[in-house]
Design an enzyme around this catalytic site. Structure first.
Site: not given
Ligand code: NAP
Length: 266
Positions: A21, A51, A187, A189, A245-246
């Site tokens: 998104w 989107y 979402s 995070l 990081e993710n």
């Protein structure tokens, strides 16, 4: 990569996928980050006709055999013919013959669910979609959608789920677990709100826990979601450092005590 079972199918879905998104303002950067994610095992990409970036996703997955593509039909297209047309549009934009997971984006009470699910079943019969999922469906919506189908089972419900957003917990998550329905956490995070001043309390607990594992607050937040056992999280990023990081949120496990502490964090 770690995997979660997709519905009751024998198929494995990466526990960490990529949301899209708002991705694609810079088209080539969008393609590059998705390709990099796929290369590193985040081969599950989530998009939606709404989107407006299915073409970018299509470009990113070209030649990528491992990619698992999920897209969504918008509620205003939930009539029988509307679903069939929307799917053709998505297939064209994605430039694929088959969509791995086709999801109803939000419930639409103005169109009988039997009509919509009938079209989804036809798409599955015709091989245009491999699996049927829903998104933003309450427990009641989910049961109704399943009852409206004769030949297929709903494999997933994509819902807002993060340390900040607990709506799916209890009734819906227990039901999904019992019925073998995968939860796709969108979402995860908090759309970036996790890092805002007003959520300092959450952030400091996450950072405190993370320190003992050598992990960041984001990594702890994602690992906590994945620890649920039937959840795949789909953070969106256009930043290569965030991607790395993710990815560091998997390959290790929070202790039961830390999971409990985060469960109770409100
Ligand atoms: P999200 O993934 O929770 O957060 C995305 C935001 O966090 C972006 O601003 C991103 O910025 C930032 N970010 C990512 N990784 C980070 C990190 N490690 N450290 C700091 N910031 C980080 O929010 P989302 O995009 O709403 O949700 C993810 C996906 O879920 C969507 O892209 C979409 O595919 C899906 N979704 C579905 C629905 C639905 O109705 N089904 C609704 C909303 C979203 P950078 O790009 O700069 O990293």
């Amino acid at each position: 990569m770690e995997f979660v079972r997709l519905g009751k199918t024998g198929e494995k879905l990466p526990v960490l996928g990529m949301g899209t998104w708002n991705l694609g303002a810079d088209r080539s950067a969008g393609v590059l980050i998705l390709k990099e994610g796929i290369r590193r095992g985040m081969a599950f990409i989530d998009t939606a006709e709404m989107y407006g970036n299915e073409e970018i996703v299509g470009e990113a997955i070209r030649g990528e055999e491992k990619a698992f593509i999920a897209t969504k039909v918008s509620p205003q297209h939930f009539s029988y013919e509307g679903v069939l047309r929307a799917c053709e549009g998505s297939l064209k934009k994605l430039r694929v013959r088959q969509i791995d997971l086709y999801q109803l984006h939000w419930p639409n009470k103005r169109i009988a669910i039997q009509e919509t699910m009938g079209a989804m079943e036809r798409l599955a019969d015709e091989g245009k979609i491999r699996h049927i999922g829903v998104s933003n469906f309450s427990l009641m919506d989910l049961k109704e959608a399943q009852e409206a189908m004769r030949r297929y089972e709903i494999v997933s419900n994509q819902v807002e789920y993060s340390i900040l957003s607990r709506m799916p917990e209890e009734a819906l998550s227990n039901y999904c677990m019992a019925q073998g329905i995968t939860m796709i956490a969108y979402s995860p995070l908090g759309q970036g709100a996790l890092y805002s001043e007003k959520n300092e309390g959450f952030l400091s607990v996450l950072a405190d826990i993370g320190e003992r594992y050598g992990k960041s607050a984001s990594q702890v937040a994602l690992n906590w979601l994945i620890s649920k056992g039937n959840v795949s999280a789909i953070p969106k990023t256009e930043n290569p450092e965030h991607l790395t990081e993710n990815l560091g949120s998997i390959g290790w496990r929070l202790s039961e005590a830390d999971i409990k502490r985060l469960d109770l964090l409100r």
